[in-house]
Design a protein around this motif. Structure first.
Motif, PDB file in Angstrom:
ATOM      1  N   GLN A  81       0.835  -1.205   0.000  1.00 36.26           N
ATOM      2  CA  GLN A  81       0.000   0.000   0.000  1.00 36.26           C
ATOM      3  C   GLN A  81       0.867   1.250   0.000  1.00 36.26           C
ATOM      4  OE1 GLN A  81      -3.244  -0.831  -0.998  1.00 36.26           O
ATOM      5  NE2 GLN A  81      -3.421   1.211  -0.107  1.00 36.26           N
TER       6      GLN A  81
ATOM      7  N   LYS B  54       2.577   2.691  -3.143  1.00 34.19           N
ATOM      8  CA  LYS B  54       1.801   3.383  -4.185  1.00 34.19           C
ATOM      9  C   LYS B  54       2.024   4.888  -4.139  1.00 34.19           C
ATOM     10  CE  LYS B  54      -1.754  -0.167  -4.307  1.00 34.19           C
ATOM     11  NZ  LYS B  54      -3.057  -0.561  -3.789  1.00 34.19           N
ATOM     12  N   SER B  55       2.347   5.399  -2.954  1.00 33.01           N
ATOM     13  CA  SER B  55       2.518   6.858  -2.873  1.00 33.01           C
ATOM     14  C   SER B  55       3.838   7.275  -2.216  1.00 33.01           C
ATOM     15  CB  SER B  55       1.351   7.477  -2.089  1.00 33.01           C
ATOM     16  OG  SER B  55       1.257   6.842  -0.840  1.00 33.01           O
ATOM     17  N   GLY B  56       4.544   6.325  -1.626  1.00 31.59           N
ATOM     18  CA  GLY B  56       5.781   6.685  -0.928  1.00 31.59           C
ATOM     19  C   GLY B  56       6.987   5.938  -1.499  1.00 31.59           C
TER      20      GLY B  56
ATOM     21  N   THR C 139       9.070  12.861  -0.704  1.00 30.25           N
ATOM     22  CA  THR C 139       7.894  11.992  -0.523  1.00 30.25           C
ATOM     23  C   THR C 139       8.030  11.252   0.804  1.00 30.25           C
ATOM     24  OG1 THR C 139       9.033  10.177  -1.629  1.00 30.25           O
ATOM     25  CG2 THR C 139       7.568  11.500  -2.994  1.00 30.25           C
TER      26      THR C 139
END
Ligand code: SAM
Length: 191
Positions: A88, A91-93, A116
């Motif tokens: 999970q 996906k963004s980090g 990030t």
């Protein structure tokens, strides 16, 4: 955040969150090293340590107790499903995996983004092969086996750089006053 070669502190309240994920903790065998890993994460600029493997409230108690006494906003928690959490997160980090099989840290730190949310993953027992694929960067601190504590300290020192300790660790009961020869502390509970 700051560039490691600059004199400006890199972590401040506006920096993206930096976590350290400890995989595969074994309560008896890894007691001290996991405890030291979390303390090293805190001292070298992480905002959080996430424990996985065997559940161990004593590790969390140690980290919370040090933060209460020595200050700062360091957090810790236990994660039951670390690989699901990493999938999970990725996906963004940014996922950085410290492994002796990775690319040399001196050649990679500069290319790792600092804007990030980031997690630095260290193993205990053998790590799942999937981690090498999830990781954005598999980083080695030399290609010889040694300690996760040493690997984490060197990586954070090179990637995070110097900290402004007086602001980062504000609000504690105890503040160490650097001294050439004596052991000097300020203790706010005695003032
Ligand atoms: N016994 C484990 C096994 O079965 O592979 C490995 C133990 S090793 C001390 C634990 C962790 O330390 C590794 O997962 C890695 O995160 C870190 N580590 C050890 N040597 C490293 C190196 N040269 N570079 C980067 N990380 C290293």
């Amino acid at each position: 955040m700051r560039h490691p070669l600059s004199s400006e502190p890199m972590t401040d309240s506006s920096s993206p969150r930096l976590a350290v994920l400890r995989l595969g903790h074994r309560r008896e065998r890894d007691k001290r090293i996991t405890s030291h890993l979390g303390l090293t994460a805190r001292a070298f600029g992480a905002d959080e340590v996430i424990l996985s493997g065997e559940e161990d409230p004593s590790a969390l108690e140690t980290w919370n107790s040090v933060t209460e006494r020595f200050g700062g906003d360091f957090e810790c928690r236990y994660e039951t499903k670390p690989m699901g959490w990493l999938r999970q997160f990725s996906k963004s980090g940014t996922v950085i995996h410290l492994t002796m099989y990775g690319e040399p840290w001196r050649e990679t730190v500069e290319s790792i983004p600092r804007d990030t949310p980031t997690v630095v993953v260290v193993g205990g027992t053998k790590v799942p092969g999937e981690l090498f694929r999830i990781a954005d960067h598999n980083v080695s601190i030399g290609n010889q086996p040694h300690s996760e504590v040493a690997a984490l300290a060197i990586f954070l020192e090179s990637w995070v750089g110097a900290l402004d300790e007086s602001t980062r660790f504000a609000g504690g009961e105890i503040e160490v006053v650097p001294s050439e020869r004596a052991k000097r502390v300020r203790n706010s509970t005695e003032e």
